[in-house]
Design an enzyme around this catalytic site. Sequence first.
Site, mmCIF file in Angstrom:
data_model
loop_
_atom_site.group_PDB
_atom_site.id
_atom_site.type_symbol
_atom_site.label_atom_id
_atom_site.label_comp_id
_atom_site.label_asym_id
_atom_site.label_seq_id
_atom_site.Cartn_x
_atom_site.Cartn_y
_atom_site.Cartn_z
ATOM 1 N N ASP A 166 0.838 -1.205 0.000
ATOM 2 C CA ASP A 166 0.000 0.000 0.000
ATOM 3 C C ASP A 166 0.869 1.250 0.000
ATOM 4 O O ASP A 166 2.064 1.205 0.326
ATOM 5 C CB ASP A 166 -0.937 0.013 1.214
ATOM 6 N N GLU A 171 0.125 -1.093 5.634
ATOM 7 C CA GLU A 171 1.173 -0.703 6.575
ATOM 8 C C GLU A 171 1.116 0.784 6.873
ATOM 9 O O GLU A 171 1.382 1.216 8.004
ATOM 10 C CB GLU A 171 2.547 -1.076 6.000
#
Length: 411
Positions: free
Chosen positions: A83, A178
Amino acid sequence: MIQKDLLIKRFVSYVTIDTQSDENSSTTPSTQEQWDLAHKLHQELLDMGLSEVSIDDNGYIMATLPATVDKPLPTIGFIAHYDTTPDFSGTNVNPQIIENYNGKDIVLNEEADIILSPDDFDELLDYKGQTLITTDGTTLLGADDKAGITEIMEAALYLKSHPEIEHGPIRIGFTPDEEIGRGAHKFDVEKFGAEWAYTMDGSQIGELEFENFNAAGVKVFVKGKSVHPGYAKGKMINSIHIAQDFISSLPRLETPEHTSGREGFFHLNGIHGDVEETVLEYILRDHDKEHFEARKEVLNNLAAEINSQYGLELISIEIKDQYFNMREKIEPVMHIVELAEKAMRAVDVEPIIKPIRGGTDGSQLSFMGLPCPNIFAGGHNFHGRFEYVPVESMIKATEVIIKIAELAAKK
């Protein structure tokens, strides 16, 4: 050793997929777009011929590069997140490739006059003569952490193609979310099955980190009383003014823009409200656990003091711990840091051992039973339009992964 053109092609194919995470979402991954890259990575691992390739219902990807020797060796892992931060646009990323960087200003976007300059970012001069990948000035790049993913994939491909290199079992893990602090929340450490691992999620070449901030998120709720302003004397309580008093009472120099190294901070990163109610959003960070807890007390004591001044419970505080300093979990197994340090020097990279002014999946994973130091991925200026990554740094990170695998087999 590593084919530069293929590495660039792989990296560009990853960063051009929008994978911003969303802290307001309750799903995992937090955005549907992350699945696009997750499925691509899953398929690439299958195509590479790795074993135990899996992707679960929450987007966690795992795979195994089998050992090339029969002797018992520890299973080690390499982990990265796919991400990108929601703090800056990751939509329609258009990477620019700057060959043989000349040490001068780089025009990212001529129309908007957006320039990446060594006058602002002097570390650029360290990469004179190298190949840089930059943004076009309108988005972030996504080297955090798609550079790490690229390096792990390239290292796995190289090791798979060179079975003469002796190594033990290598586990690969890619995680969602994350950037919003949830990357390790649903990571199955037992399934991963590694004795230890490394996150490839650091910044400049040479970074090797095994300590990070203790972190908490804070919401400060300030109540007021709305009364017609023409008749408000002695009646109105303006929550915005009270919030202003709260903000100005905190140590002004203990903020991100005034701290470095192991210095902690109070960071006001959001505010919204009106006369009736104002909400302040803070993050607390400190490497020292006692100082971290003291920062919480500062907030609680300040709220109590202001409430006593008014004789009313106007301020309430909600504090949620996010992650803790992984140093206490790494120190008993410092040989895994020493191994990475030795691998860096073996490929002519000088280790830069310093605390992370942030957190990684590794900090949470270390507390979940998987000791997990952090290694450089090579990028700079993460989370914004001035992000860039030197290709040569990515190649060196890939070589470090390969060398760690090789050295671990010789212990």
